[in-house]
Write a protein that holds these residues in place. Structure first.
Motif, PDB file in Angstrom:
ATOM      1  N   ASP A  19      80.455 -34.842 -25.030  1.00  0.00           N
ATOM      2  CA  ASP A  19      81.743 -34.144 -25.001  1.00  0.00           C
ATOM      3  C   ASP A  19      81.639 -32.621 -25.096  1.00  0.00           C
ATOM      4  O   ASP A  19      82.645 -31.959 -25.296  1.00  0.00           O
ATOM      5  N   GLY A  20      80.454 -32.071 -25.000  1.00  0.00           N
ATOM      6  CA  GLY A  20      80.312 -30.618 -25.138  1.00  0.00           C
ATOM      7  C   GLY A  20      79.727 -30.255 -26.492  1.00  0.00           C
ATOM      8  O   GLY A  20      79.985 -30.920 -27.499  1.00  0.00           O
ATOM      9  N   LEU A  21      78.965 -29.174 -26.508  1.00  0.00           N
ATOM     10  CA  LEU A  21      78.221 -28.763 -27.697  1.00  0.00           C
ATOM     11  C   LEU A  21      79.117 -28.590 -28.925  1.00  0.00           C
ATOM     12  O   LEU A  21      78.789 -29.034 -30.024  1.00  0.00           O
ATOM     13  N   SER A  22      80.282 -27.960 -28.741  1.00  0.00           N
ATOM     14  CA  SER A  22      81.085 -27.642 -29.935  1.00  0.00           C
ATOM     15  C   SER A  22      81.609 -28.906 -30.608  1.00  0.00           C
ATOM     16  O   SER A  22      81.580 -29.022 -31.829  1.00  0.00           O
TER      17      SER A  22
ATOM     18  N   LEU B 260      71.411 -33.400 -29.495  1.00  0.00           N
ATOM     19  CA  LEU B 260      71.591 -32.314 -30.457  1.00  0.00           C
ATOM     20  C   LEU B 260      71.136 -32.843 -31.809  1.00  0.00           C
ATOM     21  O   LEU B 260      71.556 -33.929 -32.216  1.00  0.00           O
ATOM     22  N   MET B 261      70.271 -32.102 -32.467  1.00  0.00           N
ATOM     23  CA  MET B 261      69.749 -32.611 -33.746  1.00  0.00           C
ATOM     24  C   MET B 261      69.580 -31.488 -34.754  1.00  0.00           C
ATOM     25  O   MET B 261      69.601 -30.308 -34.394  1.00  0.00           O
ATOM     26  N   THR B 262      69.446 -31.882 -35.999  1.00  0.00           N
ATOM     27  CA  THR B 262      69.082 -30.916 -37.026  1.00  0.00           C
ATOM     28  C   THR B 262      67.729 -31.339 -37.578  1.00  0.00           C
ATOM     29  O   THR B 262      67.456 -32.526 -37.732  1.00  0.00           O
TER      30      THR B 262
ATOM     31  N   ASP C 268      68.953 -28.173 -21.271  1.00  0.00           N
ATOM     32  CA  ASP C 268      69.952 -27.119 -21.179  1.00  0.00           C
ATOM     33  C   ASP C 268      71.328 -27.740 -21.036  1.00  0.00           C
ATOM     34  O   ASP C 268      71.448 -28.924 -20.736  1.00  0.00           O
ATOM     35  N   VAL C 269      72.356 -26.946 -21.269  1.00  0.00           N
ATOM     36  CA  VAL C 269      73.717 -27.506 -21.306  1.00  0.00           C
ATOM     37  C   VAL C 269      74.655 -26.791 -20.332  1.00  0.00           C
ATOM     38  O   VAL C 269      74.377 -25.678 -19.892  1.00  0.00           O
ATOM     39  N   GLY C 270      75.744 -27.449 -19.987  1.00  0.00           N
ATOM     40  CA  GLY C 270      76.773 -26.842 -19.154  1.00  0.00           C
ATOM     41  C   GLY C 270      76.667 -27.167 -17.668  1.00  0.00           C
ATOM     42  O   GLY C 270      77.625 -26.977 -16.917  1.00  0.00           O
ATOM     43  N   ALA C 271      75.501 -27.682 -17.249  1.00  0.00           N
ATOM     44  CA  ALA C 271      75.287 -27.881 -15.813  1.00  0.00           C
ATOM     45  C   ALA C 271      76.182 -28.977 -15.241  1.00  0.00           C
ATOM     46  O   ALA C 271      76.740 -28.837 -14.149  1.00  0.00           O
TER      47      ALA C 271
END
Lengths: 345, 345
Positions: free
Chosen positions: B238-241, B293-295, B172-175
């Protein structure tokens, strides 16, 4: 002392991290087959056919360099050289480096460009691919961290010296330290009289050895051409005596070093006289020469004896005999390391 | 906030450089066959059977960490993790690191021992050999530079994503960002009332994500076990975006990211509510999550769909379609990078 003629100042925040790294590394080219992927991903990807050596060194403003007389381009160059020197000391070929820089906001973009220009020059001359790095801000000052990689078939460690091996040094020693003394003196003069134009002609060699040292890539090739594999090797970053002690301790041998054999440039001798410092002390403890110190078997002596790059300065003994300097007066005095005193300063 | 219970202070100058490095690294063991020679020579010697990845990161006091709430042991641990995360993002196995530390005289030996204890713990848990480094003084503050090496057979770059590929994130992200907000708030409270004992129980997860993050070594193995090779991969530092933008730009694709799919820990949601911050903004721009993060190709969807470690958060589109966040209200808004703002602060 060194005037900044470049008056353009671009604030680092104008580019952001990614723009900054792209901008600074756009001229870097990849030359080695072993570099599969350089800058631009989470990591570089390399493909070596031989063993790999890795070494890393930090240069910190105010500790390892003084920007009042160290031009930024030279600093970038030197930050590469000090690492390559460690690679060559393993008898390896340097192939890639990563460069990380922490820099405070007082440095404009143009300052970073100068540092990178020096790095690029070193990379070209020594045929190194710059494959990664990190650029970040610091609260104060400038710091450069370089990691160098190389390929090696027959690596040479510090621990292979045997009694009766010859102790051999490349080039000459002590000049970088005397260059530093000259630059420090001029800095003091400049503080008193900023309009003073120093005449540094008679110190060209010692100053260049301090500000723009070279690493002995040529020696790795020379040893190969001469078909000599040293029994041990180390680079001279901290002064001859501390490097000799590393070899002796790790190889479990002793050593007799001859004062009269230590190679000194005439400019080192004249500058030592002017500063009233003993040139042997400078050679033993000065540091930053980035020459190579090695031991070779007596059997290899015929192969090296005529070579102007290599000077026999002593020989290894049994460990129980200890480490000694044989002085001009033919007395033996124990070698002590002055070593590295950054934490005391 | 964090009390220093260790009152012993040994001055760094008592050991000197060589004694210091010996002392700090004496517990390090070598586990990898690829490590021929670790610490103790001019360079480490490594022997890889596969391709090699190399990555490096700097952590600077006052920029990347604040010692008023970051325990030194955690800092040592985190300095390793941030580099390993980059290695895993290449789909590689991390094998060796070098560690360079610049430290001012205000730090006693015991502080360096704490940092190295954290490094040692990370090395044990992640099975990494510490093979080299440099320890030097700084004029101000603490700086840690780590270079990590790894082995890889099937490396995954940022540039392989194709239209219609699924966009997948681990964990999960943001924590980590919300943990930082809590710690910064407590620091301000502490300034006003140093006797205040904060009750941080309800923030355990977000604080731990900030102070002691983990890298997703398990994901590299999981992907192997599932027989999935991502078409692209990057770590979220550096963050998802901003990471999505890296993949899109380098792969020349667009992206639809679904706000409702972004995995958030309940503690992130509650802390965001308390701080009155939008949780999606935090997830997109927070950073320091060290997730991957992957595709992946749609064909691989059946292999990953039941896995609790992997969340599909969107899909890739043609480059011309652009990069968009599809909001809860099903409106599309362009993704922008807040990115990295150290130079602006």
């Amino acid at each position: 002392m060194i005037e900044d003629k470049n008056q353009q100042r671009t604030d680092l925040s104008e580019l952001g991290e990614f723009g900054l790294i792209d901008h600074l590394t756009k001229n870097f080219v990849i030359n080695h087959k072993s570099t599969v992927k350089g800058i631009g991903d989470d990591a570089a990807v390399l493909d070596f056919k031989k063993k790999v050596v890795v070494t890393t060194d930090l240069l910190v403003e105010g500790v390892h360099f003084d920007l009042s007389y160290m031009p930024l381009k030279h600093l970038g160059y030197k930050s590469v050289i000090v690492n390559l020197s460690d690679v060559y000391a393993m008898n390896a070929t340097a192939t890639q480096i990563t460069v990380s820089i922490a820099v405070s906001n007082r440095f404009p973009l143009e300052a970073l460009e100068e540092i990178y220009a020096g790095i690029e020059t070193a990379a070209k001359i020594y045929n190194i691919d710059v494959v990664g790095g990190d650029t970040t801000s610091s609260n104060k000052g400038l710091l450069i961290s370089v990691t160098a990689l190389g390929e090696v078939e027959n690596e040479v460690y510090r621990n292979g010296a045997k009694p009766n091996d010859l102790l051999v040094v490349t080039g000459d020693v002590g000049a970088a330290y005397m260059g530093l003394q000259v630059l420090e003196r001029e800095k003091e003069v400049f503080k008193v009289n900023p309009n003073n134009q120093p005449d540094l002609d008679q110190y060209t060699y010692v100053i260049e050895r301090q500000l723009k040292p070279e690493a002995r890539k040529d020696i790795v090739k020379l040893l190969q051409d001469l078909d000599v594999k040293p029994t041990s090797m180390i680079d001279i970053s901290d002064g001859l005596s501390s490097e000799i002690m590393h070899i002796c301790k790790q190889s479990k041998v002793g050593c007799d070093l001859y004062e009269t054999k230590i190679p000194l440039d005439p400019q080192v001798i004249s500058t030592c006289e002017e500063f009233n410092i003993d040139s042997t002390t400078v050679a033993l403890n000065g540091g930053e020469d980035y020459e190579l110190l090695m031991t070779i078997s007596q059997d290899d002596y015929p192969k090296i004896k005529a070579n102007p790059n290599l000077t026999v300065i002593g020989y290894m003994t049994e460990e129980s005999a200890g480490m000694h300097l044989v002085t001009r007066a033919e007395t033996k005095i124990p070698i002590k390391a002055q070593g590295w005193k950054n934490f005391n300063e």
